[in-house]
Scaffold this motif. Sequence first.
Motif, PDB file in Angstrom:
ATOM      1  N   GLY A  71       0.849  -1.180   0.000  1.00 37.85           N
ATOM      2  CA  GLY A  71       0.000   0.000   0.000  1.00 37.85           C
ATOM      3  C   GLY A  71       0.889   1.234   0.000  1.00 37.85           C
ATOM      4  O   GLY A  71       2.115   1.142  -0.152  1.00 37.85           O
ATOM      5  N   GLU A  72       0.270   2.381   0.201  1.00 38.35           N
ATOM      6  CA  GLU A  72       1.044   3.613   0.242  1.00 38.35           C
ATOM      7  C   GLU A  72       1.883   3.633   1.521  1.00 38.35           C
ATOM      8  O   GLU A  72       1.354   3.454   2.621  1.00 38.35           O
ATOM      9  CB  GLU A  72       0.103   4.815   0.221  1.00 38.35           C
ATOM     10  CG  GLU A  72       0.818   6.120   0.068  1.00 38.35           C
ATOM     11  CD  GLU A  72      -0.151   7.288  -0.039  1.00 38.35           C
ATOM     12  OE1 GLU A  72       0.318   8.410   0.122  1.00 38.35           O
ATOM     13  OE2 GLU A  72      -1.351   7.069  -0.268  1.00 38.35           O
ATOM     14  N   ARG A  73       3.184   3.780   1.387  1.00 38.76           N
ATOM     15  CA  ARG A  73       4.154   3.777   2.486  1.00 38.76           C
ATOM     16  C   ARG A  73       4.068   2.494   3.326  1.00 38.76           C
ATOM     17  O   ARG A  73       4.178   2.513   4.549  1.00 38.76           O
ATOM     18  CB  ARG A  73       3.976   5.024   3.370  1.00 38.76           C
ATOM     19  CG  ARG A  73       4.331   6.311   2.659  1.00 38.76           C
ATOM     20  CD  ARG A  73       4.259   7.524   3.552  1.00 38.76           C
ATOM     21  NE  ARG A  73       2.969   7.724   4.191  1.00 38.76           N
ATOM     22  CZ  ARG A  73       1.928   8.365   3.634  1.00 38.76           C
ATOM     23  NH1 ARG A  73       2.055   8.853   2.430  1.00 38.76           N
ATOM     24  NH2 ARG A  73       0.822   8.514   4.290  1.00 38.76           N
ATOM     25  N   LEU A  74       3.860   1.367   2.650  1.00 40.43           N
ATOM     26  CA  LEU A  74       3.790   0.054   3.288  1.00 40.43           C
ATOM     27  C   LEU A  74       4.454  -0.952   2.356  1.00 40.43           C
ATOM     28  O   LEU A  74       4.043  -1.100   1.203  1.00 40.43           O
ATOM     29  CB  LEU A  74       2.329  -0.334   3.536  1.00 40.43           C
ATOM     30  CG  LEU A  74       2.062  -1.614   4.310  1.00 40.43           C
ATOM     31  CD1 LEU A  74       2.555  -1.483   5.743  1.00 40.43           C
ATOM     32  CD2 LEU A  74       0.589  -1.945   4.289  1.00 40.43           C
ATOM     33  N   LEU A  75       5.491  -1.650   2.839  1.00 38.38           N
ATOM     34  CA  LEU A  75       6.280  -2.530   1.984  1.00 38.38           C
ATOM     35  C   LEU A  75       6.665  -3.789   2.759  1.00 38.38           C
ATOM     36  O   LEU A  75       6.923  -3.730   3.958  1.00 38.38           O
ATOM     37  CB  LEU A  75       7.545  -1.795   1.542  1.00 38.38           C
ATOM     38  CG  LEU A  75       8.386  -2.509   0.505  1.00 38.38           C
ATOM     39  CD1 LEU A  75       8.327  -1.740  -0.810  1.00 38.38           C
ATOM     40  CD2 LEU A  75       9.812  -2.589   0.988  1.00 38.38           C
ATOM     41  N   THR A  76       6.714  -4.926   2.063  1.00 33.61           N
ATOM     42  CA  THR A  76       7.103  -6.199   2.677  1.00 33.61           C
ATOM     43  C   THR A  76       8.386  -6.698   2.039  1.00 33.61           C
ATOM     44  O   THR A  76       8.489  -6.777   0.814  1.00 33.61           O
ATOM     45  CB  THR A  76       5.994  -7.255   2.503  1.00 33.61           C
ATOM     46  OG1 THR A  76       4.819  -6.796   3.154  1.00 33.61           O
ATOM     47  CG2 THR A  76       6.403  -8.598   3.083  1.00 33.61           C
ATOM     48  N   HIS A  77       9.348  -7.039   2.893  1.00 34.56           N
ATOM     49  CA  HIS A  77      10.609  -7.663   2.455  1.00 34.56           C
ATOM     50  C   HIS A  77      10.511  -9.147   2.770  1.00 34.56           C
ATOM     51  O   HIS A  77      10.019  -9.538   3.839  1.00 34.56           O
ATOM     52  CB  HIS A  77      11.804  -7.070   3.218  1.00 34.56           C
ATOM     53  CG  HIS A  77      12.128  -5.670   2.829  1.00 34.56           C
ATOM     54  ND1 HIS A  77      12.864  -5.365   1.715  1.00 34.56           N
ATOM     55  CD2 HIS A  77      11.821  -4.484   3.419  1.00 34.56           C
ATOM     56  CE1 HIS A  77      13.017  -4.058   1.624  1.00 34.56           C
ATOM     57  NE2 HIS A  77      12.373  -3.493   2.653  1.00 34.56           N
ATOM     58  N   ARG A  78      11.018 -10.000   1.858  1.00 35.24           N
ATOM     59  CA  ARG A  78      11.024 -11.450   2.078  1.00 35.24           C
ATOM     60  C   ARG A  78      12.453 -11.972   1.992  1.00 35.24           C
ATOM     61  O   ARG A  78      13.229 -11.539   1.157  1.00 35.24           O
ATOM     62  CB  ARG A  78      10.129 -12.146   1.064  1.00 35.24           C
ATOM     63  CG  ARG A  78       8.653 -11.775   1.315  1.00 35.24           C
ATOM     64  CD  ARG A  78       7.743 -12.483   0.408  1.00 35.24           C
ATOM     65  NE  ARG A  78       7.368 -13.767   0.997  1.00 35.24           N
ATOM     66  CZ  ARG A  78       6.224 -14.363   0.747  1.00 35.24           C
ATOM     67  NH1 ARG A  78       5.340 -13.817  -0.055  1.00 35.24           N
ATOM     68  NH2 ARG A  78       5.960 -15.522   1.283  1.00 35.24           N
ATOM     69  N   PHE A  79      12.767 -12.921   2.903  1.00 36.33           N
ATOM     70  CA  PHE A  79      14.097 -13.516   3.009  1.00 36.33           C
ATOM     71  C   PHE A  79      13.966 -15.034   2.967  1.00 36.33           C
ATOM     72  O   PHE A  79      12.955 -15.581   3.402  1.00 36.33           O
ATOM     73  CB  PHE A  79      14.773 -13.101   4.328  1.00 36.33           C
ATOM     74  CG  PHE A  79      14.896 -11.625   4.508  1.00 36.33           C
ATOM     75  CD1 PHE A  79      16.017 -10.947   4.048  1.00 36.33           C
ATOM     76  CD2 PHE A  79      13.897 -10.891   5.144  1.00 36.33           C
ATOM     77  CE1 PHE A  79      16.141  -9.586   4.212  1.00 36.33           C
ATOM     78  CE2 PHE A  79      14.007  -9.524   5.303  1.00 36.33           C
ATOM     79  CZ  PHE A  79      15.129  -8.866   4.836  1.00 36.33           C
ATOM     80  N   GLU A  80      15.006 -15.700   2.482  1.00 34.24           N
ATOM     81  CA  GLU A  80      15.021 -17.162   2.501  1.00 34.24           C
ATOM     82  C   GLU A  80      14.931 -17.643   3.939  1.00 34.24           C
ATOM     83  O   GLU A  80      15.471 -17.021   4.850  1.00 34.24           O
ATOM     84  CB  GLU A  80      16.321 -17.693   1.906  1.00 34.24           C
ATOM     85  CG  GLU A  80      16.454 -17.536   0.425  1.00 34.24           C
ATOM     86  CD  GLU A  80      17.777 -18.083  -0.077  1.00 34.24           C
ATOM     87  OE1 GLU A  80      18.792 -17.971   0.643  1.00 34.24           O
ATOM     88  OE2 GLU A  80      17.796 -18.614  -1.190  1.00 34.24           O
ATOM     89  N   ALA A  81      14.246 -18.782   4.129  1.00 31.13           N
ATOM     90  CA  ALA A  81      14.128 -19.380   5.462  1.00 31.13           C
ATOM     91  C   ALA A  81      14.739 -20.774   5.419  1.00 31.13           C
ATOM     92  O   ALA A  81      14.441 -21.571   4.531  1.00 31.13           O
ATOM     93  CB  ALA A  81      12.673 -19.465   5.880  1.00 31.13           C
ATOM     94  N   PHE A  82      15.602 -21.037   6.378  1.00 31.67           N
ATOM     95  CA  PHE A  82      16.219 -22.357   6.511  1.00 31.67           C
ATOM     96  C   PHE A  82      15.736 -22.992   7.806  1.00 31.67           C
ATOM     97  O   PHE A  82      16.506 -23.259   8.721  1.00 31.67           O
ATOM     98  CB  PHE A  82      17.745 -22.250   6.493  1.00 31.67           C
ATOM     99  CG  PHE A  82      18.273 -21.608   5.240  1.00 31.67           C
ATOM    100  CD1 PHE A  82      18.103 -22.197   4.001  1.00 31.67           C
ATOM    101  CD2 PHE A  82      18.921 -20.383   5.300  1.00 31.67           C
ATOM    102  CE1 PHE A  82      18.584 -21.591   2.851  1.00 31.67           C
ATOM    103  CE2 PHE A  82      19.410 -19.782   4.162  1.00 31.67           C
ATOM    104  CZ  PHE A  82      19.240 -20.381   2.926  1.00 31.67           C
ATOM    105  N   VAL A  83      14.447 -23.237   7.870  1.00 30.54           N
ATOM    106  CA  VAL A  83      13.817 -23.813   9.057  1.00 30.54           C
ATOM    107  C   VAL A  83      13.511 -25.271   8.753  1.00 30.54           C
ATOM    108  O   VAL A  83      12.867 -25.567   7.738  1.00 30.54           O
ATOM    109  CB  VAL A  83      12.520 -23.051   9.416  1.00 30.54           C
ATOM    110  CG1 VAL A  83      11.885 -23.629  10.666  1.00 30.54           C
ATOM    111  CG2 VAL A  83      12.800 -21.564   9.590  1.00 30.54           C
TER     112      VAL A  83
END
Length: 193
Positions: A71-83
């Motif tokens: 959304g406006e001024r809303l951002l999601t970062h995604r990272f690899e998961a080693f679980v």
Amino acid sequence: MIPSGQPSSEYDDASPTAEAVPAPVVKRRAPKRPAKPDALLEAAVEFARAAVLQVAPADQVGRHVTSYADGERLLTHRFEAFVPGYGEWEWFATLARVSRGKEPSVCEVGLLPSERALLAPEWLPWSQRVRPEDSQDDAETTPAVVEKPMVVEDGALVEGSQEEPAEDVAEGAERTDAVDEGSPEARGTGADS
């Protein structure tokens, strides 16, 4: 009431027709454009990684995979998961900032499946999961319980005697019919005589 067979102009004008009633005007909103990624939030990759590291060990967080605007001024970062047990899942950190603000804020951190992740099948109610071959008669699945007969011997209850209880009751009935010769009933001196 209008007499049949006679057209009347005064009644014809009073009744509304489909052409006379205008259709309601529906205003349609223009489709929203996808939110443009906020440059400050998009550059905050290490800030997002630090947020994920607060809930996950460092060896379970991998490289930055992607980021997208929610959304406006809303951002999601995604990272690899080693679980262990969560193959192809990804850690995420959702960041936001206030208008004219220079510092991002962490909204949410968690673990989400990627498009390639192995997921559990869709949940089905019990009534739809059970197949006819899954339910069997109780007699087939439960072994018959054989109870040992209870027998009274010399005034004590004995379990598992080989004698059948029905025979013992019959023998007891014969004993009560027999009258002891020394009893008052045998001598005829009872209260009834």
